[in-house]
Design a protein around this motif. Structure first.
Motif, PDB file in Angstrom:
ATOM      1  N   SER A  39       6.830   8.465   4.535  1.00 13.30           N
ATOM      2  CA  SER A  39       6.523   6.973   4.326  1.00 13.30           C
ATOM      3  C   SER A  39       5.847   6.301   5.473  1.00 13.30           C
ATOM      4  O   SER A  39       5.629   5.377   5.184  1.00 13.30           O
ATOM      5  CB  SER A  39       8.029   6.259   4.181  1.00 13.30           C
ATOM      6  N   ASN A  40       5.370   7.200   6.482  1.00 16.21           N
ATOM      7  CA  ASN A  40       4.419   6.913   7.285  1.00 16.21           C
ATOM      8  C   ASN A  40       3.036   6.374   6.584  1.00 16.21           C
ATOM      9  O   ASN A  40       2.595   7.333   5.773  1.00 16.21           O
ATOM     10  CB  ASN A  40       4.275   7.724   8.592  1.00 16.21           C
ATOM     11  N   GLY A  41       2.316   5.217   6.748  1.00 16.84           N
ATOM     12  CA  GLY A  41       1.264   4.829   6.038  1.00 16.84           C
ATOM     13  C   GLY A  41       1.864   3.798   5.220  1.00 16.84           C
ATOM     14  O   GLY A  41       0.894   3.205   4.418  1.00 16.84           O
ATOM     15  N   LEU A  42       3.088   3.734   4.707  1.00 14.06           N
ATOM     16  CA  LEU A  42       3.611   2.864   3.887  1.00 14.06           C
ATOM     17  C   LEU A  42       3.367   1.385   4.137  1.00 14.06           C
ATOM     18  O   LEU A  42       4.017   1.203   5.414  1.00 14.06           O
ATOM     19  CB  LEU A  42       5.046   2.869   3.402  1.00 14.06           C
ATOM     20  N   LEU A  55       0.748  -1.207   0.058  1.00 15.06           N
ATOM     21  CA  LEU A  55      -0.113   0.079   0.066  1.00 15.06           C
ATOM     22  C   LEU A  55       0.849   1.242  -0.094  1.00 15.06           C
ATOM     23  O   LEU A  55       1.826   1.537   0.915  1.00 15.06           O
ATOM     24  CB  LEU A  55      -0.681   0.130   1.131  1.00 15.06           C
ATOM     25  N   LEU A  56       0.613   1.825  -0.947  1.00 18.63           N
ATOM     26  CA  LEU A  56       1.623   3.188  -1.326  1.00 18.63           C
ATOM     27  C   LEU A  56       0.933   4.414  -0.781  1.00 18.63           C
ATOM     28  O   LEU A  56      -0.143   4.878  -1.381  1.00 18.63           O
ATOM     29  CB  LEU A  56       2.098   3.302  -2.557  1.00 18.63           C
ATOM     30  N   PRO A  57       1.347   5.335   0.293  1.00 16.18           N
ATOM     31  CA  PRO A  57       0.691   6.386   0.725  1.00 16.18           C
ATOM     32  C   PRO A  57       0.922   7.695  -0.350  1.00 16.18           C
ATOM     33  O   PRO A  57       1.658   7.734  -0.860  1.00 16.18           O
ATOM     34  CB  PRO A  57       1.339   6.677   2.046  1.00 16.18           C
ATOM     35  N   SER A  58      -0.143   8.414  -0.236  1.00 19.31           N
ATOM     36  CA  SER A  58       0.242   9.705  -0.988  1.00 19.31           C
ATOM     37  C   SER A  58      -0.299  10.867  -0.211  1.00 19.31           C
ATOM     38  O   SER A  58      -1.441  11.006   0.298  1.00 19.31           O
ATOM     39  CB  SER A  58      -0.833   9.594  -2.268  1.00 19.31           C
ATOM     40  N   CYS A  59       0.872  11.442   0.269  1.00 17.16           N
ATOM     41  CA  CYS A  59       0.608  12.565   1.270  1.00 17.16           C
ATOM     42  C   CYS A  59      -0.204  13.685   0.843  1.00 17.16           C
ATOM     43  O   CYS A  59      -0.800  14.391   1.687  1.00 17.16           O
ATOM     44  CB  CYS A  59       2.111  13.349   1.445  1.00 17.16           C
ATOM     45  N   ASP A  60      -0.479  14.110  -0.534  1.00 15.55           N
ATOM     46  CA  ASP A  60      -0.960  15.222  -0.838  1.00 15.55           C
ATOM     47  C   ASP A  60      -2.719  14.851  -0.745  1.00 15.55           C
ATOM     48  O   ASP A  60      -3.470  15.672  -0.898  1.00 15.55           O
ATOM     49  CB  ASP A  60      -0.696  15.662  -2.290  1.00 15.55           C
ATOM     50  N   THR A  61      -3.073  13.563  -0.994  1.00 12.34           N
ATOM     51  CA  THR A  61      -4.353  13.119  -1.134  1.00 12.34           C
ATOM     52  C   THR A  61      -4.775  12.540   0.146  1.00 12.34           C
ATOM     53  O   THR A  61      -6.082  12.131   0.422  1.00 12.34           O
ATOM     54  CB  THR A  61      -4.824  12.287  -2.230  1.00 12.34           C
ATOM     55  N   GLU A  62      -3.701  12.045   1.115  1.00  3.47           N
ATOM     56  CA  GLU A  62      -4.218  11.168   2.015  1.00  3.47           C
ATOM     57  C   GLU A  62      -4.997   9.886   1.797  1.00  3.47           C
ATOM     58  O   GLU A  62      -5.604   9.299   2.672  1.00  3.47           O
ATOM     59  CB  GLU A  62      -4.951  12.068   3.254  1.00  3.47           C
TER      60      GLU A  62
END
Length: 1648
Positions: A314-317, A222-229
Motif C-alpha cells: 500500500s505504499n504509493g496509495l 491513486l491506487l498503486p499496482s506493485c507488479d507494473t509500478e
C-alpha cells in the motif's frame, strides 16, 4: 584420484515453497559415499548465503522480494572432494503475489470479484465466527463494509489476539511486556484494502468506495499496482459518491447543496511525507478533520489496532476524504468544503504521485524530520500548489539550518513553515495546522474537480479507471440520451410517451373494468364492453407512436454485451440523478416559498404534482420498454414491430439476475405492466431452472423513514436513497444464496422488495393516495414471506395510519391461506435498555394491533373476533427490533452508527433464521409469477378476499380435492367390497352353505353390523391420516388451503356416516329379502320332500313289476303320480296385502306432524285417485299477489317453474328408490314407503324455493300413490313368482328325467356335475363378476382428469358442449343440469368402454378368481372324506359361502334323486368347471356393454355423479357449486354466466339480461326477492343474504368469454325458448371466437 572416485553432481534439483522472503530447494540423494552437500545462493554475481547439509533439502530465508537468485548444489565426499555444482534459478515472489496468496485472493487477480460474489449470502455472512486465518480477513472486511460497519478496518486474526493475550504459564515474567509483539503474522489493513481494490471489478470498486465514504473512511484516489509500478486514478470508483452539505450562507433558509463529489468544485489539500517522519501524518489528519466531540479515524494510522504492521503493497496509495460543513459555526471546522488527500510512503519513491498532487492540489503539506539530498524533489516539480513544510523539532534528525536553506531555495515564507515543538502540544499544533488549511480553503489558488484530474493523470502516465473501452462506450451511449434533457416534463412526454397520460388512462380503465364504480344505471356488460373498446383505442394509440430516439438508443445500449451494458446503466443512473437533482432542488425551493402563504393552495398542489412527475431514472426507461413490449403484443404475431421487441424480456431477466432491480409496481400510475413483468419472470425461470426457488423479504413503512437504507445496509444492495430519489412503487432485487445455506432455507435466491413510503406528503395532496397505499401494502404483503414494518419513533401518528393499512393487508392474506411473518423495526431507539424499557410499549402495540385487527375483520366482512397473531406470525418479544439512529454524530461528517449496522446485522440473521423455519415451502419463480398475477388482479377488484382461481391456491386446492377424491374412492371401494361379502353371507344364511354357527337372523345381522362398524372405523382413520399427512408436507403450498382442513375432515366423517347408512340399508335389505323368502322357502322345501318321496315310491313300484318299461310307459306312470301327489297337497301360498292401505297409514302419520291444515288437504282426495296424471304445480294465490311479491326478480312463471323443478327432482329421486326396490324382485315391506317419505322431507328442507302445505301435501300424495301402485305390482309379482304349485310345475320335467335315470340305474356323474355347474355355480360366478365390475368401471373412469375433481368435471362438460355446438344441448344443460350431466356421464362411460370389450380384462380376472376359489373348495372337500355326495357338495358350498351366492332352489333340485358316485362326480365337476370358465368368457365378450350395465349393482353412473357436487347452484346465475368435499362452508364456482341464460329478463323490455353476477357483486346495483323479503339489497353485500356462497369477481376479463360466446351465438334461440326478446349483446361479445371461448374455459377450469 581415479575418475571413478570423482563425486557425481546431485540430480533432480527443484525449487518449492517460494515466498517473498524465502524458498526451498530439494534434490535426489547423490550416488557414492557423499558426506554432505554444499548449497550456495547467489544474486547479481555475489554470494548471498552458503549452507552445508547432510540432507537432500535446504531452505533460504531473509531474501528480498521479487529478486532472481541462482542456486548451486555440490556433493562433497569424506575426503573433501567436491563435485561440479548442479544449478537452477528461482525468483522470490513480489509483495503483491505473496500478499494475495496469504489472503487467498490470487484467483481474483485475473478473474475479478463481482458484486454477485460479495452480495451472495452464505454461512459466513450470518455467523459470528472469529477470523482464524489471513484468508478470512478480506471477507471479514467486505462483510462489515457492505453493512456500512465502521469497525470494518479492525482486522486481526483470532490466533494473533490469543497469542498476545495468553498468560497461562502462571509464572510472572514482566520482561515479555517490554518486548514488541510479533507483528509478522498481522497484516496492515491498508494492504488488505489495496489488495481488494486490485482484485475487484469496477462495480465492486465503486460499491466499496461508496460504503467506505459512508463510514467516513478515506477512499483510494491513486491506487498503486506493485507488479507494473503504475498507479491508477480511481475516478470511476468515486463516481457514485454523493455528498450533501450546507454553507453558512444557507443556514438561515435550511437549504443544502447535494452533488456528486467527483464533479464538485472543491479545493484539495494534499499531505505527503519526505523521508522518515516521526509525526504520524495520518493521525494528525484525523485530528485535523475531527472536532473535540467527534473524533474519527478517517485515515488508517500506525496507532490504530493492527495498523502498526509494515505495509507490503500500500505504499504509493493515495487516499482522499472530504470535510463538509453543516452550516453550524459552532461545530464546523471549516466554513467551506475541502478535499484532503494523503499519500502513503516516501515521495522520493513515488515521484509520479507527488507530481500529480502538486498539479491538482491547492496546497501540499510535506511532513519531514530531516531534509537531505532527497529534498531536491520539492524543487523539481511543476509546481501549481502552495508548499507547506511540516517538521518535528523533537526529532533527533531535525536541522533548522537545513530547513532554512530549503525554504530559501523554494521561496517559502515563514507562513509556509509549521514546526511541532516541545512547547506546542498536539492540540496547539493541530490548531495551527487547521488555521493554515483554513486560509487555503478560504482563498484557494486552484479548485479542480476530481473528474477533471483525468487529463493531468494522462500527462503523467497515470492510468484512469474510466479509460476502459466498455466504460467509455457506456458513457457515450448514456450521454447521447441525457445530454438532450432540458425540460424534464417535456422530455418525458416526447421521449417516454407511453407512460404518460395514456398509461394512466389505461390504468384507470383497467381498474374501472374490475370495480365498476361509474356504471350507474347502465347495463353492466355493455359498460364493460365500452371500457374494453376504449382500452383497445388506447392500445392502438400506444402502437401509433414511433420508437423515440431516446428509447432507440436505450434499447440498443442495453442490448450490448454484459460489461458494457452494466457501465451504460450506471452512467444512465448517475446522469439522470444529476438532472433530477437540479430540477427537484429548484422545485423544493419554490414549494417552500409558496407554502409561506396559505392563499397559494392551488399553486402548491401544482408544484406537488410537478415534484411527483419530475423524477427521472432508469426505471422510467425500463417502464417505457415494458409498455412498448406490452403494446406490441396487441399486434399480429407476424408483425415486425412485435417481433423486434421479443428479446427485451430475456434481456431484462438477465439484468435482474445480474443484480439490477426490476420495477414491480409503477408508483406514478399505481399499476403493474402485468404481461411485461410476468414474461420477464418467465424468462428468469428459464435462465435459472431448476434452481429457481425463492423467498421474499419486503419492507413497508412511512416515507423517508429509511426503508431503502435499511435494506441497503442489511444486504449490501443499492436501492436509490438520495434526497431527490425517494422510492416510488415497488422494486424487486435478486440475491443469490450459497450452496451451504440453500439447503437450510429451501430456496436458491432471496428476493428483496423495496417499496415507496406510505402516507407520502406528496401523494397526500392527491385524491387517491389512501387507495394507492392500500393497494401497495396488500400487494407487497401478499408477495412476502417476511414483511419488515419500518417505524420511525418520531412519526407516531403516521405509524397508526399505516398500521391500519397493514392490518387490512395481513388480514386479507390470512383469508386466502397465507400467513406472512411480521418484523417490526423501531428506528432511532438508541438506549441499551430499549428492549426492556419498551416491554410495556410492546404490549400496548399488540393491544392496539388486536383492536385494529378486529375492526378490520368487520370491515372485510370476516370473523369479528380475531387477534393480530391470528392473521400473521408475530411474537411481541422476537418480532420487534430497536435500531439506533443511522448517524454517529452530526452529518455531514458523521459516519454510520456502528450500533445501527450491528443491530441490522442481528436483524438479518434473525430474518434468515425465520425463513429457514417457515412452514410453507418456497415458491419457484413461475409460482411467484402466478401468485403475483392473482394478487394484483384481486387488488384491482377492491375485493381482497379473493378466490383461489388462477393462483397457487387454486393448484393447492385442486391437488387437495384430487387426493381427497382418490382417498374417498378407496374408502368406498373397500366398503362396497365388504358389503358385497356381507350380502353374500346373508344370502347363504340358514342354508347348507352357511358357515356361521348363529341360527337367528337378527343376531347374525347385528354381528355383521358390528363388523361393518370396525371396517368403517379402520378406513375412516386411514382417510383422516392421509389428510393429516397431506397438510404436513411443505411442498405443494398446502398452507394456502390450511383453512379447508376442517371442512375436509368433516367431509371424511360425513362419508363415514353415509357409508354406514348405506351398509345398514343394504344389509337390512338383504336380510329383508331373506326374511321375505323364509316362508316361501319352507313351503318349497316341504313340497319338494313330498315329491321326492312320491317319486321314490314310484320307482319302487315300477321295479316291483319286474317288466321292461318303455319311455312312454314311464312318462305315463310319472304323470299319474304327479297329478295324484299335487292333488293331495295343500297350496296355501302367500296372502296378498293391500299396499295402498299401508301407504295411506304412513302418509297420514307423516302429514299429521305438519298440523291440521295439512290433514285437511290430505283428506280432500283419496290416495288411489292421486298420481294418475303427471304432477303439475298450480299456485293457489292470485296473479296480482304473486307478481307483487316477486316483482323484478320473480314473475309468476318463474315461481311456478322453480317449484315445478323442485317437484320434478323429488319425483325423480323417489322413482329411483322405487325402481331400485323393484329390481330386487322381492316382496313389499313397509320400510319402503317410510324411506320414500324421508327422501321427500329431506329434499323439501334443502330446496332453494320456499314451499307451503298447498305444494307439499299434493306432491306427497302424488308420489306415494305412484309408489303404492308400483309396490302393489311388485308384491303381486312376488306372490306369483313364488306360487308353490307354479314352482313345482316348473321343475316337473327335471324331476321326470331324474326319475327315469334312477329307475334305469344310469350313471349320473357327468350329468349331475354339469347340472351343478350350470344351475348352481355358473349363475353364482356370473353374479360375482357383475358385482365386482361396477367398482372396476368406476375406478377406471375416475383416473381420467374429467372425473378427478368437480372443477375438472364442470370444465370437461362445458368443453364437450362447445365441441358439439348444439343449442338443444346447451338448453338442456342449463335448464336441467342434473339430468343432463347424468346422461353425459353415462355417455362418457359407454364411449370409454364400448370399444373392443374394454371390460374383458376385469371380467377374466374375476372369473379366474372365482374358478380358483371353486377348485380350492373342491380340493378341501375331497380332503375331508365326505360320507356321501350330498355332504361333499355341501362342503363345497360352505367353503364358497362368503364369496359366491349359490341358488338354494337350484341346489335343492340338484340334490333330489342324486345317486352319482362322489369320486367320479368330482372328476366330472372339475372338467365342467374348466369348460364353464371358457363359456363365461365368451358370454361376457358377446354381451353388449349396455346389457352389462343393467346387471351391475354398483352403478358407475351413480358413483361418478358425485363429482357434480353438492347440488347447490349460484343464487343469481344457477351455475353448480364446485367446492370439494361434502362439508364445505362456502359454495363456489369457477365460471359464472349471463343471467339471461337462466331466463332472467328485463321486466320493462322483456329482453334477456346480459348481466353476469361476477360483475354485479362489485357494482352498486341491488337485487330483491324472497330471500330479501322483497327489500332491495346491494349486490356488494350479497353474502349477508347468501352467506354460504362465495362469488368473487372474474380474475381476468376473459374469464366469462365462453358464456358470452354462447349467449351471443344463440341469443335469438334462447329468447325463443324462454318466450322473451333477444338480449342487447355488448359489441365486444360479438368479437369472441370459438377458440377464445375454448381458451377461456381451459384457463378457468385448468383443463387441457
Amino acid at each position: 584420484m581415479c575418475p571413478s572416485c570423482e563425486p557425481v553432481p546431485p540430480t533432480g534439483i527443484k525449487v518449492s515453497n517460494v515466498t517473498r522472503e524465502s524458498l526451498s530447494l530439494q534434490w535426489d540423494p547423490p550416488a557414492g559415499e557423499v558426506e554432505s552437500c554444499i548449497v550456495t545462493c547467489c544474486s547479481g554475481g555475489e554470494t548471498v548465503e552458503e549452507k552445508t547439509t547432510n540432507t537432500n533439502s535446504v531452505t533460504f530465508s531473509s531474501l528480498k522480494p521479487g529478486v532472481s537468485y541462482s542456486l548451486h548444489v555440490s556433493a562433497q565426499l569424506r575426503n573433501g572432494t567436491t563435485s561440479t555444482p548442479a544449478s537452477i534459478t528461482a525468483q522470490t515472489e513480489i509483495d503483491l503475489q505473496s500478499l494475495l496468496k496469504d489472503l487467498g485472493l490470487t484467483p481474483y487477480y485475473r478473474e475479478k470479484l463481482t458484486l454477485s460474489n460479495i452480495l451472495e449470502i452464505d454461512k459466513k455472512t450470518i455467523t459470528d465466527v472469529a477470523v482464524k486465518s489471513k484468508s478470512d480477513l478480506p471477507w471479514y472486511f467486505l462483510k462489515k463494509l457492505m453493512m456500512v460497519n465502521m469497525t470494518a478496518r479492525n482486522m486481526k486474526c483470532a490466533s494473533v489476539c490469543e497469542l498476545n493475550c495468553d498468560d497461562s504459564s502462571g509464572k510472572l515474567n514482566l520482561r515479555d511486556l517490554l518486548d514488541s509483539p510479533n507483528t509478522g503474522d498481522t497484516l496492515n489493513p491498508l494492504d488488505i484494502i489495496t489488495a481488494l481494490f486490485l482484485c475487484s471489478d469496477a462495480f465492486v470498486q465503486q460499491e466499496m468506495a461508496l460504503k467506505m465514504s459512508m463510514c467516513q473512511f478515506s477512499v483510494p484516489l491513486l491506487l498503486p499496482s506493485c507488479d507494473t509500478e503504475q498507479c491508477t486514478l480511481m475516478l470511476w470508483a468515486m463516481r457514485d459518491i454523493v455528498k450533501k452539505y450546507r454553507l453558512p450562507t444557507l443556514s438561515q433558509s435550511k437549504g443544502f447543496i447535494e452533488e456528486r463529489i467527483v464533479d464538485s468544485q472543491v479545493p484539495m489539500i494534499s499531505c505527503v511525507r519526505l523521508g522518515i517522519c516521526t509525526l504520524s501524518k495520518s493521525e494528525i489528519l484525523n485530528k485535523l478533520l475531527s472536532n473535540s466531540q467527534q473524533y474519527h479515524d478517517t485515515f488508517v494510522h500506525q496507532n490504530m489496532e493492527g495498523c502498526d504492521s509494515p505495509k507490503r503493497i500500500s505504499n504509493g496509495l493515495t487516499e482522499i476524504t472530504w470535510y463538509l460543513p453543516g452550516g453550524n459555526k459552532d461545530i464546523d471546522l471549516f466554513n467551506k468544503p475541502v478535499a484532503v488527500a494523503n499519500l502513503h510512503g516516501d515521495i522520493a519513491s513515488f515521484e509520479t504521485q507527488y507530481s500529480f498532487l502538486c498539479q491538482t492540489s491547492a496546497a501540499v503539506f510535506v511532513f519531514f524530520d530531516h531534509l537531505g539530498s532527497e529534498c531536491k524533489i520539492l524543487a523539481n516539480q511543476n509546481q501549481k500548489a502552495q508548499i507547506f513544510l511540516v517538521g518535528n523539532s523533537e526529532s533527533k534528525n531535525f536541522s533548522l539550518e537545513t530547513l532554512e536553506n530549503v525554504a530559501t531555495a523554494l521561496d517559502l515564507t515563514k507562513n509556509n513553515i509549521i514546526i511541532k515543538t516541545k512547547q506546542k502540544n498536539d492540540a496547539d499544533f493541530i490548531k495551527c495546522l487547521r488555521k493554515k488549511v483554513s486560509d487555503v480553503v478560504e482563498k484557494p489558488q486552484m479548485k479542480i474537480p476530481i473528474a477533471n484530474m483525468a487529463d493531468i493523470a494522462h500527462e503523467l502516465g497515470i492510468l484512469v479507471d474510466e479509460d476502459s473501452p466498455e466504460c467509455q462506450a457506456g458513457k457515450e451511449n448514456a450521454d447521447a440520451i441525457t445530454e438532450k434533457i432540458h425540460d424534464l416534463l417535456q422530455y418525458k412526454e416526447q421521449q417516454l410517451p407511453l407512460q404518460g397520460q395514456i398509461w394512466k388512462d389505461l390504468t384507470h380503465l383497467e381498474k374501472e373494468q374490475y370495480r365498476l364504480q361509474k356504471v350507474g344505471s347502465l347495463n353492466i356488460e355493455t359498460y364493460k364492453s365500452d371500457l374494453e373498446q376504449q382500452m383497445e383505442e388506447l392500445r392502438k394509440k400506444q402502437n401509433s407512436y414511433a420508437l423515440s430516439p431516446a428509447m432507440t438508443c436505450f434499447i440498443k445500449a442495453i442490448s450490448r454485451p454484459g460489461i458494457e451494458r452494466c457501465y451504460f446503466l450506471k452512467w444512465m443512473r448517475m446522469n439522470l440523478d444529476n438532472v433530477s437533482r437540479l430540477k427537484l432542488s429548484a422545485l423544493r425551493e419554490l414549494y417552500k416559498e409558496k407554502c409561506k402563504d396559505s392563499a397559494n393552495k392551488e399553486e402548491v398542489k401544482e408544484i406537488v404534482r410537478q415534484l411527483s412527475n419530475s423524477s427521472l431514472g432508469t426505471e422510467h426507461f425500463f417502464r417505457e420498454m415494458g409498455l412498448i413490449y406490452e403494446a406490441s403484443l396487441s399486434l399480429p404475431e407476424t408483425d415486425p414491430s412485435r417481433q423486434q421487441f421479443q428479446h427485451l424480456r430475456k434481456l431484462c431477466a438477465q439484468l435482474l439476475l445480474d443484480g439490477f432491480p426490476l420495477e414491480l409496481v409503477d408508483g406514478d400510475a399505481s399499476n403493474i405492466p402485468l404481461i411485461w413483468v410476468s414474461d420477464v419472470l418467465t424468462q428468469l425461470n428459464h435462465l435459472v431452472s431448476p434452481k429457481n426457488k425463492i423467498r421474499v423479504v419486503t419492507v413497508l413503512g412511512v416515507q423517508s423513514t429509511g426503508k431503502s437504507t435499511l435494506l441497503n445496509t442489511m444486504f449490501g444492495v443499492q436501492f436509490a436513497v438520495s434526497s431527490g430519489r425517494c422510492t416510488r412503487g415497488a422494486f424487486m432485487l435478486l440475491i443469490r444464496l450459497n450452496e451451504d445455506i440453500k439447503r437450510e432455507l429451501g430456496c436458491d435466491f432471496m428476493v428483496i422488495i423495496d417499496t415507496e413510503g406510505l402516507k407520502s406528503p406528496e401523494l397526500g395532496q392527491l385524491d387517491n393516495s389512501y387507495e394507492h397505499d392500500n393497494e401497495l401494502a396488500t400487494f407487497v404483503v401478499g408477495l412476502s414471506d417476511i414483511t419488515i414494518i419500518n417505524i420511525a419513533m418520531e412519526n407516531s401518528t403516521e405509524m397508526n395510519d399505516i398500521l391500519q393499512i397493514l392490518v387490512h393487508a395481513f388480514l386479507r392474506m390470512k383469508e386466502v391461506g397465507k400467513k406472512p411473518i411480521c418484523q417490526f423495526v423501531h428506528q432511532n431507539v438508541s438506549d441499551v435498555s430499549a428492549h426492556e424499557k419498551n416491554l410495556r410499549d410492546r404490549k400496548l402495540l399488540l393491544e392496539e394491533l388486536n383492536e385494529m385487527t378486529q375492526a378490520a375483520a368487520k370491515m372485510e366482512k370476516g370473523e369479528e373476533n380475531k387477534s393480530f397473531t391470528d392473521v400473521m406470525e408475530y411474537s411481541p418479544d422476537t418480532g420487534n427490533c430497536y435500531v439506533p439512529g443511522l448517524w454517529n454524530g452530526n452529518p455531514p461528517m458523521a459516519p454510520v452508527n456502528v450500533g445501527y449496522s450491528e443491530t441490522l446485522y442481528e436483524l438479518k440473521k434473525n430474518i434468515i433464521q425465520q425463513l429457514g423455519e417457515c412452514v410453507s415451502s418456497a415458491h419457484d419463480v413461475l409460482e411467484f409469477k402466478e401468485w403475483m398475477t392473482s394478487l394484483w388482479n384481486a387488488v384491482k377488484h377492491e375485493n381482497f378476499i379473493f378466490s383461489f382461481r388462477k393462483s397457487l391456491g387454486a393448484d393447492a386446492y385442486m391437488k387437495l380435492c384430487t387426493e381427497f377424491n382418490r382417498w374417498e374412492w378407496e374408502f368406498k371401494k373397500a366398503i362396497y367390497s365388504w358389503i358385497s361379502h356381507g350380502k353374500t353371507k346373508i344370502s347363504n344364511f340358514g342354508t347348507v352353505a352357511a358357515k356361521s354357527q348363529i341360527s337367528d337372523m337378527e343376531e347374525f345381522l347385528t354381528q355383521l353390523k358390528h363388523e361393518a362398524t370396525t371396517e368403517l372405523s379402520k378406513w375412516e382413520k386411514k382417510l383422516l391420516d392421509n389428510l393429516q399427512e397431506h397438510f404436513k408436507q411443505r411442498d405443494g403450498h398446502v398452507y394456502l388451503v390450511e383453512g379447508y382442513k376442517e371442512e375436509f375432515k368433516n367431509s371424511a366423517k360425513n362419508i363415514r356416516r353415509e357409508l354406514e347408512n348405506s351398509v345398514v340399508i343394504q344389509l337390512t335389505a338383504a336380510a329383508d329379502i331373506k326374511w321375505g323368502m323364509k316362508e316361501v322357502d319352507k313351503i318349497k322345501e316341504n313340497h319338494t320332500k313330498e315329491i321326492e318321496k312320491a317319486v321314490s315310491g314310484l320307482i319302487a313300484d315300477c321295479r316291483a313289476k319286474d317288466v321292461q318299461m318303455t319311455e312312454a310307459e314311464l312318462n305315463k306312470e310319472f304323470d299319474k303320480m304327479w297329478r295324484k301327489t299335487l292333488s293331495e297337497m295343500s297350496f296355501s301360498g302367500l296372502k296378498p296385502t293391500d299396499v295402498f292401505t299401508d301407504v295411506s297409514h304412513y302418509l297420514r302419520e307423516n302429514v299429521k306432524k305438519k298440523g291440521s291444515h295439512a290433514c285437511e288437504l290430505l283428506s280432500i282426495k283419496p290416495l288411489k285417485k292421486c298420481g294418475l296424471e303427471p304432477f303439475i304445480y298450480k299456485p293457489e294465490r292470485s296473479l296480482k299477489d304473486i307478481t307483487h311479491t316477486f316483482r323484478r326478480l320473480f314473475n309468476l312463471q318463474d315461481l311456478v317453474k322453480a317449484k315445478q323443478n323442485v317437484a320434478d327432482n323429488i319425483k325423480a329421486a323417489c322413482q329411483d328408490s322405487v325402481t331400485e326396490k323393484k329390481e330386487r324382485k322381492t316382496n313389499y315391506r313397509n320400510t319402503y314407503i317410510q324411506e320414500i317419505l324421508r327422501i321427500i322431507d329431506e329434499m323439501l328442507n334443502n330446496a332453494d324455493v320456499d314451499t307451503d302445505m298447498e305444494f307439499e301435501v299434493p306432491l306427497k300424495q302424488h308420489i306415494c300413490a305412484d309408489a303404492a301402485r308400483n309396490f302393489q305390482r311388485m308384491h303381486e309379482d312376488f306372490i306369483q313368482a313364488n306360487d308353490p304349485k307354479f314352482l313345482l310345475d316348473k321343475n316337473k320335467i327335471k324331476f321326470c328325467a331324474d326319475f327315469k335315470d334312477v329307475f334305469h340305474k344310469r350313471d349320473q356323474c357327468q350329468k349331475k356335475a354339469e347340472e351343478f355347474t350350470e344351475q348352481c355355480l355358473k349363475p353364482a360366478v356370473e353374479d360375482f363378476v357383475y358385482r365386482s365390475l361396477g367398482t372396476n368401471i368406476t375406478e377406471e373412469m375416475m383416473r381420467s382428469k374429467a372425473f378427478s375433481t368437480r372443477t375438472s368435471f364442470q370444465g370437461s362438460v362445458l368443453l364437450d358442449l362447445l365441441s358439439k355446438e348444439d343449442f338443444n344441448s346447451y338448453l338442456s344443460c342449463i335448464s336441467n343440469y342434473e339430468d343432463y350431466v347424468k346422461t353425459w356421464i353415462l355417455e362418457q362411460i359407454k364411449e370409454h368402454f364400448s370399444g373392443v370389450s374394454k371390460t374383458s380384462g376385469y371380467e377374466e380376472e374375476h372369473i379366474k378368481y372365482s374358478i380358483k376359489n371353486i377348485k380350492d373348495a373342491m380340493e378341501k372337500a375331497k380332503s375331508e372324506k365326505s360320507a356321501d355326495l350330498k355332504t361333499f357338495v355341501e362342503r363345497i358350498c360352505k367353503e364358497l359361502s362368503d364369496k359366491l351366492v349359490i341358488s338354494q332352489d337350484a341346489l335343492g333340485a340338484f340334490m333330489i334323486l342324486n345317486n352319482a358316485d362322489q369320486e367320479q362326480f368330482a372328476d366330472w365337476l372339475t372338467a365342467s368347471v374348466e369348460k364353464m370358465e371358457e363359456t363365461l368368457k365368451r358370454k361376457f365378450k358377446d354381451t353388449s356393454f349396455e346389457r352389462k350395465l343393467e346387471h351391475i349393482p354398483v352403478n358407475p353412473q351413480t358413483e361418478l355423479f358425485r363429482v357434480v357436487g353438492c347440488g347447490k347452484q349460484c343464487p343469481f346465475c344457477k351455475v353448480p357449486c364446485e367446492a370439494g368435499g361434502g362439508e364445505h362452508k362456502d359454495h363456489h364456482a369457477s365460471l359464472h354466466r349471463p343471467r339471461g341464460l337462466v331466463r332472467r329478463k328485463w321486466q320493462s323490455s322483456e329482453k334477456l339480461s346480459t348481466d353476469i353476477c361476477t360483475s354485479l357483486v362489485i357494482s352498486d346495483n341491488s337485487f330483491r326477492g324472497s330471500a330479501t323479503k322483497n327489500e332491495w339489497h346491494p349486490y356488494k353485500s350479497y353474502r349477508e343474504i347468501f352467506p354460504d356462497w362465495h362469488i368473487p369477481p372474474d380474475q381476468s376479463l376473459e374469464a366469462s368469454d365462453f358464456w358470452k360466446y354462447v349467449m351471443n351465438k344463440y341469443n335469438k334461440k334462447f329468447a325463443e325458448a324462454y318466450k322473451a326478446k333477444p338480449a342487447d349483446i355488448p359489441e365486444t361479445w360479438g368479437n369472441i371466437t370459438k377458440e377464445q371461448a375454448e381458451t377461456s374455459l381451459k384457463k378457468s377450469f385448468n383443463v387441457s
